[in-house]
Design an enzyme around this catalytic site. Structure first.
Site, mmCIF file in Angstrom:
data_model
loop_
_atom_site.group_PDB
_atom_site.id
_atom_site.type_symbol
_atom_site.label_atom_id
_atom_site.label_comp_id
_atom_site.label_asym_id
_atom_site.label_seq_id
_atom_site.Cartn_x
_atom_site.Cartn_y
_atom_site.Cartn_z
ATOM 1 C CG HIS A 82 -0.588 0.291 2.493
ATOM 2 N ND1 HIS A 82 -0.302 -0.685 3.421
ATOM 3 C CD2 HIS A 82 -0.377 1.457 3.131
ATOM 4 C CE1 HIS A 82 0.059 -0.133 4.562
ATOM 5 N NE2 HIS A 82 0.022 1.173 4.409
ATOM 6 C CG ASP A 218 0.311 -4.059 2.764
ATOM 7 O OD1 ASP A 218 0.886 -3.573 1.773
ATOM 8 O OD2 ASP A 218 -0.487 -3.407 3.474
ATOM 9 C CB SER A 650 2.735 1.715 6.362
ATOM 10 O OG SER A 650 1.462 1.402 6.806
HETATM 11 N N1 ARG Z 1 -4.668 0.403 7.657
HETATM 12 C C1 ARG Z 1 -3.370 0.389 7.035
HETATM 13 C C2 ARG Z 1 -2.744 1.781 7.108
HETATM 14 O O1 ARG Z 1 -3.270 2.621 7.778
HETATM 15 C C3 ARG Z 1 -3.432 -0.129 5.647
HETATM 16 C C4 ARG Z 1 -4.075 0.775 4.660
HETATM 17 C C5 ARG Z 1 -4.074 0.298 3.247
HETATM 18 N N2 ARG Z 1 -5.100 -0.691 2.982
HETATM 19 C C6 ARG Z 1 -6.390 -0.395 2.654
HETATM 20 N N3 ARG Z 1 -7.233 -1.377 2.492
HETATM 21 N N4 ARG Z 1 -6.843 0.812 2.504
HETATM 22 O O2 ARG Z 1 -2.079 2.294 6.271
#
Ligand code: ARG
Length: 719
Positions: A82, A218, A650
């Site tokens: 991501h 991821d 991340s």
């Molecule tokens: N929750 C994670 C973060 O805050 C992953 C976000 C990316 N994934 C998604 N499905 N939007 O970055």
């Protein structure tokens, strides 16, 4: 029996010792002992040293908002899928759909340059508090204080020795009670090396986001390039892979419950030292506003995305980013409620008051602090609510209003009669508009506008803009009619109309924009907000900044027995803890690790979130996991730890006791999303991809095993 009881009693104490995003340069003083007691086998200066290679030299901030790390002596960078998503999707076409199918450079020549992506490393950091606060007195008002500090910082910049290719960053810590300086090196020649298909890298997508058990691979791979002297340089075919001062070995050993882990990276923002009144306001006022607005926007977008694959592709990235914060705020609200954060913070405040009452000096200095903080938060409440309502409605969720706000100053040059200034920028604006039109489907945006404008008219105080939007809708026969009118007549909603205006006479363009219905509406909405809300917001915020700074400093004096880590502020931090499952509610226990078997349990053929690539199914059926399987023969996918992380972490490496990479941080668990405001060691967990799953996907799934040749793979546990 006795022993178990003793351990049980000790447990909360041990656990409460964890949490925190610590400054690398203070590890020896503040953390080393505890880290060793938890299992660390390294010295603090193996993790951070200013003058010799240490683990910090492998860690970089990736493209401003994520973390990445060096995993080879040749600049190979590991981060999340991501985090690389922008680059991956930007280079995707219908013929080469890297989002859908993944991408693997089978040689260096196949790597894809990604202008805009960056890797920023830290050369060293220094405490510059004394110099930054030189000449600052308690009697100063906030404006004079800031201008004195700005002068000091400018002087520090001049006096700090650095190389030509280095930069200096100075940031306030502990709400402005301390200042630290970072010497940084930023590389801009960054190339895409590999990414799994979304059905692995984004498996579970928004449904599973912020949730455990998780089964997402991821990760993505990039390579950082430097000039022949190993220094930052713009993209060039002559550049060479960066030779980092340190890179992370990758362990195939995996982790067991209770193992020590640490996460090294660039957490973005936390607010761990707020008053109970501020926590309550977040949980009960501001988060609900933001969540409600995004909820409406997301539902509207979703309707279009489900019916039209082209819209789906166009909006997928925007939808994910709006949904990500929406879901986090929701989890945060619920967590604060469920785990009684406000009541617990009130207990802490009662202890604060008890302690200051025992010390005459503190009593004089701090007696009024909490009441004033509470009063200011109370005064702030309607303005904070209005701010979030305004920003979320118009600037974040309605694309064309965001555009209008960006164009306002420029159009004003025309209205002010400065045609040369107006004309000079037409080309630049035309370029921006081309980008905006690529990302916007006017029908979708119009529907979002209609829903949100109606909400705004109902919820915003009449004199702060609510009445204006309401009267515009009444004038045109309702919110749908208002939306129809705007989107049918504006130049900002129609690429052809824009193009012919932009190509024509500058004066005609200026005239059209100055009367453009979207810009007119935007001016009508922003004027009362700028005039009635902003000045009050600024005044109250400046008061809050002062009080919060004093409260932070008071807490650090009054709770001398407690260790305080500075709130996250986008700078390099280390957090550590243990591999650990958790209990989300009575009688339910979550295990700390997920497996490939779980991916197949979630498999929904053809589904946009839960499809699984055939090759992965085949590998699973054959149990063809090679050297990457766990000792029980299963393929691990993700695991949990008590590391205290937030957005920006991340892509951060999860390291074992010896500094080997065992996982890749990418998320937190649902019950623990409140950790930015209220870290609770019983419930807050970070989620990491198991390093073995990453290598398995690279090698067995993608057939890019040659990449492992440049990595340092560690097998077996060294005692
Ligand atoms: N929750 C994670 C973060 O805050 C992953 C976000 C990316 N994934 C998604 N499905 N939007 O970055």
């Amino acid at each position: 029996m006795k022993r178990t009881l003793f351990l049980l009693l000790l447990l909360p104490v041990l656990l409460s010792a964890q949490g925190g995003m610590w400054l690398p340069m203070h590890l020896e003083k503040q953390n080393e002992k505890e880290m060793k007691s938890l299992g660390l086998k390294l010295e603090a200066d193996d993790i951070y040293a200013p003058n010799r290679p240490s683990i910090k030299d492998a860690i970089c901030q990736f493209s401003g908002g994520c973390t990445g790390e060096m995993i080879s002596p040749e600049g190979l960078l590991l981060t999340n899928h991501h985090c690389g998503f922008g680059a991956i999707s930007e280079h995707s076409t219908l013929e080469h759909n890297y989002v859908e199918d993944g991408f693997w450079a089978m040689s260096r020549a196949d790597e894809i340059p990604c202008p805009g992506e960056t890797a920023m490393f830290i050369s060293r950091m220094e405490d510059v508090t004394a110099l930054a606060l030189l000449g600052v007195t308690e009697a100063m008002n906030e404006r004079d204080r800031q201008s004195q500090i700005d002068k000091n910082l400018a002087q520090i910049r001049v006096n700090t020795k650095k190389e030509k290719w280095e930069e200096i960053l100075i940031r306030p810590f502990y709400n402005g009670n301390q200042y630290f300086l970072f010497v940084t090196v930023t590389y801009t020649d960054v190339r895409l090396v590999g990414a799994p298909p979304s059905s692995i890298g984004k498996f579970g997508a928004d449904t599973d986001n912020w949730v455990w058990p998780r089964h997402t691979g991821d990760f993505s791979l990039f390579r950082v390039y430097a000039d022949k002297d190993n220094r930052p340089a713009p993209f060039s075919a002559d550049n060479r892979p960066l030779r980092p001062a340190h890179f992370l070995p990758i362990s195939l050993e995996g982790v067991a419950e209770g193992d020590f882990t640490m996460v090294y990276g660039f957490p973005g923002r936390t607010d761990e030292y707020l008053s109970a009144s501020a926590l309550r306001q977040t949980a009960e006022v501001t988060n609900p506003v933001r969540v409600d607005i995004r909820d409406k926007a997301l539902k509207t977008m979703d309707r279009f995305m489900r019916n039209d694959p082209a819209i789906k592709i166009q909006y997928i990235s925007r939808f994910a980013s709006i949904a990500n914060a929406w879901k986090k705020w929701l989890g945060e609200m619920q967590g604060l409620q469920t785990y009684k954060a406000v009541a617990k913070r009130q207990e802490y405040e009662a202890e604060f008051v008890r302690r200051i009452n025992q010390n005459p000096d503190w009593k004089i200095r701090y007696n009024n602090l909490l009441p004033r903080l509470n009063q200011t938060h109370k005064d702030m409440e309607p303005y904070a609510e209005a701010r979030d309502n305004y920003l979320e409605t118009f600037l974040r969720n309605v694309q064309v209003m965001g555009l209008a706000s960006g164009l306002t100053n420029w159009v004003k040059t025309y209205d002010d009669g400065n045609l040369p200034a107006f004309s000079a920028k037409i080309k630049e604006v035309d370029g921006q508009m081309a980008g905006a039109f690529r990302e916007m489907n006017p029908a979708v945006d119009k529907a979002v506008f209609a829903v949100l404008a109606e909400r705004f008219a109902k919820t915003m105080r009449p004199e702060w803009g609510g009445a204006y939007v309401k009267s515009e809708a009444e004038r045109l026969g309702g919110f749908d009619k208002l939306a129809d009118y705007l989107y049918a007549n504006s130049a900002l909603t129609n690429p052809d109309r824009w193009a012919s205006l932009a190509a024509g006479d500058a004066g005609a363009l200026g005239k059209a924009l100055s009367q453009d219905p979207v810009l007119v509406l935007w001016r009508g909405v922003s004027k009362p907000y700028q005039e009635q809300v902003v000045p009050k917001l600024q005044e109250l915020q400046s008061g809050l900044n002062l009080l919060q700074r004093q409260y932070m400093s008071a807490q650090m004096q009054v709770f001398k027995d407690k260790r305080f880590f500075p709130d996250a502020n986008g700078t390099l931090r280390l957090t550590y803890g243990k591999v650990n499952g958790y209990s989300p509610r009575d009688a339910v226990r979550y295990e700390f690790r997920t497996h490939l078997d779980g991916v197949l349990e979630k498999y929904v053929p053809g589904d946009y979130e839960f499809d699984v690539p055939k090759k992965l199914i085949d590998l699973w059926k054959a149990k063809d996991y090679g050297q990457y399987a766990a000792k029980d023969g299963r393929m691990p996918v993700a695991f949990l730890g008590t590391n205290h992380t937030t957005g920006g972490n991340s892509g951060s490496p999860a390291l074992d006791a010896r500094g080997n990479l065992v996982g890749l941080n990418f998320d937190r668990v649902w019950e623990g999303t409140m950790s930015d405001l209220n870290y609770d060691p019983a419930i807050c967990r970070n989620i990491m991809v198991d390093a073995r799953y990453i290598l398995f996907i690279i090698d067995k799934y993608a057939g890019a095993g040659y990449l492992l040749n440049e990595m340092k793979i560690v097998k077996g546990k060294r005692k």
